[in-house]
Design an enzyme around this catalytic site. Structure first.
Site, PDB file in Angstrom:
ATOM      1  N   SER A   1      -8.900   2.363   2.751  1.00  0.00           N
ATOM      2  CA  SER A   1      -8.431   3.120   1.870  1.00  0.00           C
ATOM      3  C   SER A   1      -7.846   2.319   1.412  1.00  0.00           C
ATOM      4  O   SER A   1      -6.234   2.457   0.057  1.00  0.00           O
ATOM      5  CB  SER A   1      -7.650   3.951   3.190  1.00  0.00           C
ATOM      6  OG  SER A   1      -7.256   3.334   4.015  1.00  0.00           O
TER       7      SER A   1
ATOM      8  N   SER B   1     -10.149  -0.490   7.006  1.00  0.00           N
ATOM      9  CA  SER B   1      -9.890  -0.292   5.243  1.00  0.00           C
ATOM     10  C   SER B   1      -8.718  -1.421   5.119  1.00  0.00           C
ATOM     11  O   SER B   1      -8.376  -1.505   4.009  1.00  0.00           O
ATOM     12  CB  SER B   1      -8.536   1.178   5.514  1.00  0.00           C
ATOM     13  OG  SER B   1      -9.592   2.127   5.283  1.00  0.00           O
TER      14      SER B   1
ATOM     15  N   LYS C   1       0.582  -1.397   0.232  1.00  0.00           N
ATOM     16  CA  LYS C   1       0.056   0.061   0.133  1.00  0.00           C
ATOM     17  C   LYS C   1       0.872   1.584   0.142  1.00  0.00           C
ATOM     18  O   LYS C   1       1.670   1.343   0.810  1.00  0.00           O
ATOM     19  CB  LYS C   1      -0.745   0.146   1.277  1.00  0.00           C
ATOM     20  CG  LYS C   1      -1.947   1.145   1.088  1.00  0.00           C
ATOM     21  CD  LYS C   1      -2.160   1.220   2.773  1.00  0.00           C
ATOM     22  CE  LYS C   1      -4.108   1.875   3.123  1.00  0.00           C
ATOM     23  NZ  LYS C   1      -4.887   1.995   3.760  1.00  0.00           N
TER      24      LYS C   1
END
Length: 414
Positions: A131, A155, A62
């Site tokens: 996210s 998330s 990420k």
């Protein structure tokens, strides 16, 4: 999806070379990325490492997690082209285990709520969640076997549910968050995405060296407490259908299942999660808020503007409520092995709604610090629905063992 466990077994048996497995991921990215848009960038010449339990395993990171070999842009124009000098510790844990860091996956700006360009691999008109949008979608699309994400509200678990993948938000601080862009130091948690619970266990074993993640098998006759989180508001019929399917499969496979009510202090902890999150976000993003305010993504900027008046007194009281909630939640686990609840309010929302979905069924467990595992259950109109298994703090192997039990029970009942 690509199973990490299957790849490891084939590599160990000499059926597949580590470089061949990396080449498979590169080929899948080349084929699928234009339709999913899960990556910010990836290394088209990536090769396998020579040794380690994760040799031949391509991992997506990420893009709020520092990498020495790729820029870390945090989903924000403010950090366009920003190149860290070093890898975050959690990235080094993967590298030392032999993994190949194949690229950076999309993230909402500073892991908040402004959607990314990523599309849901099951339906391009739907959100992949956030996210950790790119990490969930890359695994769900079958591009890579393992990816890192983070959870501050929901998330990791929510995008996993939307994309139909297994994921774990481990116990708070099992994995280091040093070198991860901070949003809330009391909540931010690094998590993993994989095809199945066994893949998550193998990933954690290789990264942490914790022997308790070795050879995790399905739990025998687990005691499951169902929590519908009525304090978090209503769910869509699809989410309830998924939970019911999981309950029925678990009971048929020999689990004892009962409905559990949460103590008042735990319900109150759910309410105050945003106070802790937003108060800390103002400190973590103080420079960006003061110096680059107009460049902050619009939904995040509006949220920060609306919470600028939070006081230390409100924050301190919220933290006290959180501590009480953790104590009382610990007592709930005297009677059950795990809790079972919704992973998300329903199926993935339409992409045009410009939302990554609602974390209201996740945020309590992030604040409590307990390990949570998403288990894909079924599809409604072609869209995945998941449930989350929650274990006592520190009992991550137990959460994975019950997740594996559920996976096997659901496979038999399908």
């Amino acid at each position: 999806m690509i199973s990490l466990a299957d790849l490891q077994r084939r590599i160990e048996a000499g059926e597949l070379s580590p470089d061949a497995t990396i080449a498979q991921s590169l080929e899948a990215i080349e084929t699928l990325e234009k339709d999913v848009r899960a990556f910010v960038r990836h290394d088209k010449s990536a090769r396998a490492q020579a040794s380690g339990p994760l040799r031949g395993i391509a991992v997506g990171i990420k893009d709020i997690i520092d990498t020495a070999d790729f820029p870390t842009e945090m989903g924000s124009e403010i950090y366009r082209g920003w190149q860290p000098r070093s890898d975050a510790p959690v990235v080094m844990m993967l590298k030392r285990a032999g993994a190949t860091i194949i690229g950076k996956t999309t993230t909402t700006a500073f892991a908040s709520r402004d959607p990314t360009p990523t599309l849901n691999p099951h339906n391009s008109g739907r959100s992949p969640g956030g996210s950790s949008s790119g990490s969930a979608a890359a695994v769900g699309a079958g591009m890579i076997p393992l990816a890192l994400g983070t959870q501050t509200g929901g998330s990791v678990i929510r995008p996993a549910a939307y994309c139909g993948v297994a994921a774990i938000k481990p116990s708070f601080r099992m994995l280091p968050t040093v070198g991860v862009k901070c949003y809330s130091w009391a909540l931010d948690t690094v998590g993993l995405f994989g095809a199945r619970a066994e893949d998550l266990a193998r990933g954690l074993l290789a990264m942490t060296g914790r022997s308790e993640f070795s050879d995790i098998v399905a739990a025998k006759s687990p005691r499951i407490g169902v929590v519908r989180q009525d304090f978090a508001g209503p769910v869509e019929p699809a989410a309830e259908r998924g939970l019911q399917a999981a309950i029925k499969a678990a009971e048929r496979a020999g689990a004892s299942v009962e409905t559990v009510d949460m103590p008042e202090a735990v319900r109150e902890a759910w309410r105050i999660h945003p106070i802790i999150q937003d108060f800390e976000a103002h400190r973590a993003l103080a420079w960006e808020f003061s110096e680059r305010h107009d460049e902050i993504a619009p939904l995040l900027r509006a949220g920060l503007d609306a919470t600028v008046g939070l006081t230390p007194k409100e924050y301190d009281e919220a933290r006290r409520i959180g501590r009480r909630g953790r104590r009382e939640l610990g007592e709930v686990f005297e009677g059950v092995d795990v809790l079972l609840t919704y992973s998300a309010p329903g199926t993935a929302p339409a992409k045009e709604l410009a939302t990554t979905g609602d974390p209201r069924y996740n945020r309590l467990w992030t604040l409590m610090g307990n390990p949570c595992v998403n288990v894909p259950v079924l599809k409604v109109d072609g869209l995945p629905i998941g449930v989350q298994v929650i274990a006592r703090f520190g009992n991550d192997p137990g959460a994975l063992a019950v997740a594996r039990f559920l996976e096997e029970a659901l496979a038999k009942s399908s």
